[in-house]
Scaffold this motif. Structure first.
Motif, PDB file in Angstrom:
ATOM      1  N   HIS A 202       0.822  -1.204   0.000  1.00  0.00           N
ATOM      2  CA  HIS A 202       0.000   0.000   0.000  1.00  0.00           C
ATOM      3  C   HIS A 202       0.861   1.261   0.000  1.00  0.00           C
ATOM      4  O   HIS A 202       0.539   2.244  -0.683  1.00  0.00           O
ATOM      5  CB  HIS A 202      -0.945   0.000   1.208  1.00  0.00           C
ATOM      6  CG  HIS A 202      -2.211  -0.756   0.970  1.00  0.00           C
ATOM      7  ND1 HIS A 202      -2.278  -2.125   1.072  1.00  0.00           N
ATOM      8  CD2 HIS A 202      -3.455  -0.349   0.607  1.00  0.00           C
ATOM      9  CE1 HIS A 202      -3.511  -2.523   0.801  1.00  0.00           C
ATOM     10  NE2 HIS A 202      -4.239  -1.456   0.511  1.00  0.00           N
ATOM     11  N   ILE A 203       1.947   1.247   0.754  1.00  0.00           N
ATOM     12  CA  ILE A 203       2.853   2.401   0.759  1.00  0.00           C
ATOM     13  C   ILE A 203       3.500   2.571  -0.615  1.00  0.00           C
ATOM     14  O   ILE A 203       3.616   3.689  -1.133  1.00  0.00           O
ATOM     15  CB  ILE A 203       3.920   2.248   1.859  1.00  0.00           C
ATOM     16  CG1 ILE A 203       3.275   2.434   3.241  1.00  0.00           C
ATOM     17  CG2 ILE A 203       5.054   3.262   1.658  1.00  0.00           C
ATOM     18  CD1 ILE A 203       4.208   2.192   4.404  1.00  0.00           C
ATOM     19  N   MET A 204       3.895   1.471  -1.223  1.00  0.00           N
ATOM     20  CA  MET A 204       4.495   1.522  -2.558  1.00  0.00           C
ATOM     21  C   MET A 204       3.513   2.122  -3.560  1.00  0.00           C
ATOM     22  O   MET A 204       3.880   2.970  -4.386  1.00  0.00           O
ATOM     23  CB  MET A 204       4.904   0.124  -3.007  1.00  0.00           C
ATOM     24  CG  MET A 204       5.534   0.079  -4.388  1.00  0.00           C
ATOM     25  SD  MET A 204       5.922  -1.602  -4.902  1.00  0.00           S
ATOM     26  CE  MET A 204       4.267  -2.237  -5.126  1.00  0.00           C
ATOM     27  N   ARG A 205       2.234   1.724  -3.474  1.00  0.00           N
ATOM     28  CA  ARG A 205       1.224   2.241  -4.401  1.00  0.00           C
ATOM     29  C   ARG A 205       0.971   3.733  -4.151  1.00  0.00           C
ATOM     30  O   ARG A 205       0.807   4.500  -5.097  1.00  0.00           O
ATOM     31  CB  ARG A 205      -0.065   1.436  -4.271  1.00  0.00           C
ATOM     32  CG  ARG A 205       0.040   0.025  -4.849  1.00  0.00           C
ATOM     33  CD  ARG A 205      -1.294  -0.703  -4.762  1.00  0.00           C
ATOM     34  NE  ARG A 205      -2.345   0.058  -5.403  1.00  0.00           N
ATOM     35  CZ  ARG A 205      -2.555   0.114  -6.717  1.00  0.00           C
ATOM     36  NH1 ARG A 205      -1.776  -0.566  -7.536  1.00  0.00           N
ATOM     37  NH2 ARG A 205      -3.547   0.832  -7.212  1.00  0.00           N
ATOM     38  N   LEU A 206       0.942   4.136  -2.887  1.00  0.00           N
ATOM     39  CA  LEU A 206       0.765   5.556  -2.578  1.00  0.00           C
ATOM     40  C   LEU A 206       1.921   6.375  -3.153  1.00  0.00           C
ATOM     41  O   LEU A 206       1.711   7.456  -3.719  1.00  0.00           O
ATOM     42  CB  LEU A 206       0.687   5.768  -1.062  1.00  0.00           C
ATOM     43  CG  LEU A 206      -0.667   5.571  -0.389  1.00  0.00           C
ATOM     44  CD1 LEU A 206      -0.535   5.777   1.112  1.00  0.00           C
ATOM     45  CD2 LEU A 206      -1.708   6.530  -0.959  1.00  0.00           C
ATOM     46  N   ARG A 207       3.119   5.866  -3.001  1.00  0.00           N
ATOM     47  CA  ARG A 207       4.286   6.590  -3.515  1.00  0.00           C
ATOM     48  C   ARG A 207       4.208   6.752  -5.029  1.00  0.00           C
ATOM     49  O   ARG A 207       4.532   7.812  -5.579  1.00  0.00           O
ATOM     50  CB  ARG A 207       5.564   5.851  -3.126  1.00  0.00           C
ATOM     51  CG  ARG A 207       5.976   6.050  -1.667  1.00  0.00           C
ATOM     52  CD  ARG A 207       7.123   5.151  -1.305  1.00  0.00           C
ATOM     53  NE  ARG A 207       7.753   5.554  -0.054  1.00  0.00           N
ATOM     54  CZ  ARG A 207       8.679   4.828   0.572  1.00  0.00           C
ATOM     55  NH1 ARG A 207       9.070   3.669   0.055  1.00  0.00           N
ATOM     56  NH2 ARG A 207       9.211   5.263   1.695  1.00  0.00           N
ATOM     57  N   LYS A 208       3.784   5.703  -5.727  1.00  0.00           N
ATOM     58  CA  LYS A 208       3.692   5.788  -7.190  1.00  0.00           C
ATOM     59  C   LYS A 208       2.680   6.841  -7.617  1.00  0.00           C
ATOM     60  O   LYS A 208       2.828   7.477  -8.661  1.00  0.00           O
ATOM     61  CB  LYS A 208       3.314   4.423  -7.768  1.00  0.00           C
ATOM     62  CG  LYS A 208       4.460   3.421  -7.770  1.00  0.00           C
ATOM     63  CD  LYS A 208       4.084   2.138  -8.485  1.00  0.00           C
ATOM     64  CE  LYS A 208       5.283   1.203  -8.578  1.00  0.00           C
ATOM     65  NZ  LYS A 208       4.945  -0.060  -9.287  1.00  0.00           N
ATOM     66  N   LYS A 209       1.652   7.045  -6.801  1.00  0.00           N
ATOM     67  CA  LYS A 209       0.607   8.001  -7.150  1.00  0.00           C
ATOM     68  C   LYS A 209       0.922   9.429  -6.690  1.00  0.00           C
ATOM     69  O   LYS A 209       0.424  10.385  -7.272  1.00  0.00           O
ATOM     70  CB  LYS A 209      -0.733   7.549  -6.546  1.00  0.00           C
ATOM     71  CG  LYS A 209      -1.256   6.247  -7.145  1.00  0.00           C
ATOM     72  CD  LYS A 209      -2.567   5.811  -6.504  1.00  0.00           C
ATOM     73  CE  LYS A 209      -3.081   4.528  -7.136  1.00  0.00           C
ATOM     74  NZ  LYS A 209      -4.386   4.099  -6.589  1.00  0.00           N
ATOM     75  N   LEU A 210       1.741   9.551  -5.643  1.00  0.00           N
ATOM     76  CA  LEU A 210       1.968  10.862  -5.041  1.00  0.00           C
ATOM     77  C   LEU A 210       3.359  11.446  -5.272  1.00  0.00           C
ATOM     78  O   LEU A 210       3.536  12.655  -5.165  1.00  0.00           O
ATOM     79  CB  LEU A 210       1.719  10.788  -3.527  1.00  0.00           C
ATOM     80  CG  LEU A 210       0.309  10.421  -3.074  1.00  0.00           C
ATOM     81  CD1 LEU A 210       0.282  10.204  -1.561  1.00  0.00           C
ATOM     82  CD2 LEU A 210      -0.685  11.500  -3.470  1.00  0.00           C
ATOM     83  N   GLU A 211       4.331  10.590  -5.538  1.00  0.00           N
ATOM     84  CA  GLU A 211       5.717  11.052  -5.642  1.00  0.00           C
ATOM     85  C   GLU A 211       6.123  11.257  -7.100  1.00  0.00           C
ATOM     86  O   GLU A 211       5.730  10.489  -7.974  1.00  0.00           O
ATOM     87  CB  GLU A 211       6.669  10.035  -5.000  1.00  0.00           C
ATOM     88  CG  GLU A 211       6.336   9.666  -3.565  1.00  0.00           C
ATOM     89  CD  GLU A 211       6.847  10.671  -2.543  1.00  0.00           C
ATOM     90  OE1 GLU A 211       7.442  11.678  -2.964  1.00  0.00           O
ATOM     91  OE2 GLU A 211       6.654  10.442  -1.340  1.00  0.00           O
ATOM     92  N   SER A 212       6.912  12.287  -7.361  1.00  0.00           N
ATOM     93  CA  SER A 212       7.443  12.480  -8.710  1.00  0.00           C
ATOM     94  C   SER A 212       8.474  11.404  -9.038  1.00  0.00           C
ATOM     95  O   SER A 212       8.642  11.021 -10.190  1.00  0.00           O
ATOM     96  CB  SER A 212       8.069  13.868  -8.838  1.00  0.00           C
ATOM     97  OG  SER A 212       9.089  14.050  -7.854  1.00  0.00           O
ATOM     98  N   ASP A 213       9.150  10.923  -7.999  1.00  0.00           N
ATOM     99  CA  ASP A 213      10.107   9.821  -8.148  1.00  0.00           C
ATOM    100  C   ASP A 213       9.853   8.856  -6.997  1.00  0.00           C
ATOM    101  O   ASP A 213      10.327   9.079  -5.878  1.00  0.00           O
ATOM    102  CB  ASP A 213      11.545  10.350  -8.122  1.00  0.00           C
ATOM    103  CG  ASP A 213      12.580   9.233  -8.264  1.00  0.00           C
ATOM    104  OD1 ASP A 213      12.176   8.057  -8.418  1.00  0.00           O
ATOM    105  OD2 ASP A 213      13.781   9.543  -8.206  1.00  0.00           O
TER     106      ASP A 213
END
Length: 235
Positions: A202-213
């Motif tokens: 879930h954290i990985m998916r959030l990062r893909k949606k919220l982080e530029s990198d």
């Protein structure tokens, strides 16, 4: 008596009957079942459920694809039952709208515990909503809890129910470090039972949606050896 309604979807009739017996002993009386995806989808179209247990391997449609269809009609928590335990399968399951993952073989009491935890967490979340602001802004990240809308730099970000709940938890506790176990207990509502992957995915998916990198995250950061935090500065 518990008035929550539950839908069990699995092509093993014996497993469904076993779960029904265990759940009824625990006070759950409104339980429907489906042996195929078609029957399950018809049920969801015609009735509102509070939680769905969904097998991944069904005779007529894969559980992940069925989950996508179910999500068109309900936001009820969906717990996958599966013998497939790879990270890719978990990513796929959560990406289609699943909330939790139980691997076969499993203890019926574990299923009961997960179900109760989801209901308990929902009750706590609803109770605590009035204790926090319904609108959260952290840098360019904006969260409207009432409408479940998340925007980043004025761009709307589509999240699953559990991704949204996890993000809200982080946002309500900025700069605080939480272990994986703590995050599972706070967001999923029960002891992690050694299941670290659910939180990590879930954290990985959030990062893909919220982080530029996503490989060099600025917002949801890992503090080596301690856990994760939401960096309120976002930089």
């Amino acid at each position: 008596m518990d008035n929550h309604s539950i839908l069990l979807v699995d092509d093993e009739a014996g497993l469904i009957e076993m779960l029904k017996k265990v759940l009824k002993k625990e006070g759950f009386i409104f339980i429907d079942s489906a042996l195929t995806g078609a029957v399950a989808l018809n049920n969801v179209k015609n009735k509102q459920y509070d939680l769905i247990i969904l097998d991944v391997m069904l005779p007529d449609i894969e559980g992940f694809e069925l989950c996508r269809e179910i999500r068109k009609f309900t936001y009820a928590p969906i717990i996958f039952l599966t013998a497939r335990t790879s990270e890719l399968d978990m990513i796929t399951g959560f990406g289609t709208g699943g909330d939790d993952y139980i691997t076969k073989p499993f203890s019926p009491l574990e299923v009961v515990a997960r179900i109760k935890a989801h209901f308990r967490r929902k009750e706590i979340y609803e109770t605590q909503k009035t204790g926090h602001s319904q609108y959260i802004k952290i840098g360019e990240l904006e969260i409207d809890k009432n409408s479940a809308i998340v925007q980043l730099s004025k761009r709307t970000i589509e999240l699953t129910a559990k991704e949204f709940e996890l993000l809200v938890f982080f946002a309500e506790h900025p700069n605080q470090i939480f272990t994986i176990t703590q995050l599972y207990e706070k967001v999923w509502g029960m002891d992690s039972l050694g299941d670290d992957q659910t939180v990590k995915v879930h954290i990985m998916r959030l990062r893909k949606k919220l982080e530029s990198d996503s490989k060099n995250p600025k917002l949801i950061q890992n503090v080596r050896g301690l856990g994760y935090k939401l960096n309120a500065k976002g930089e």
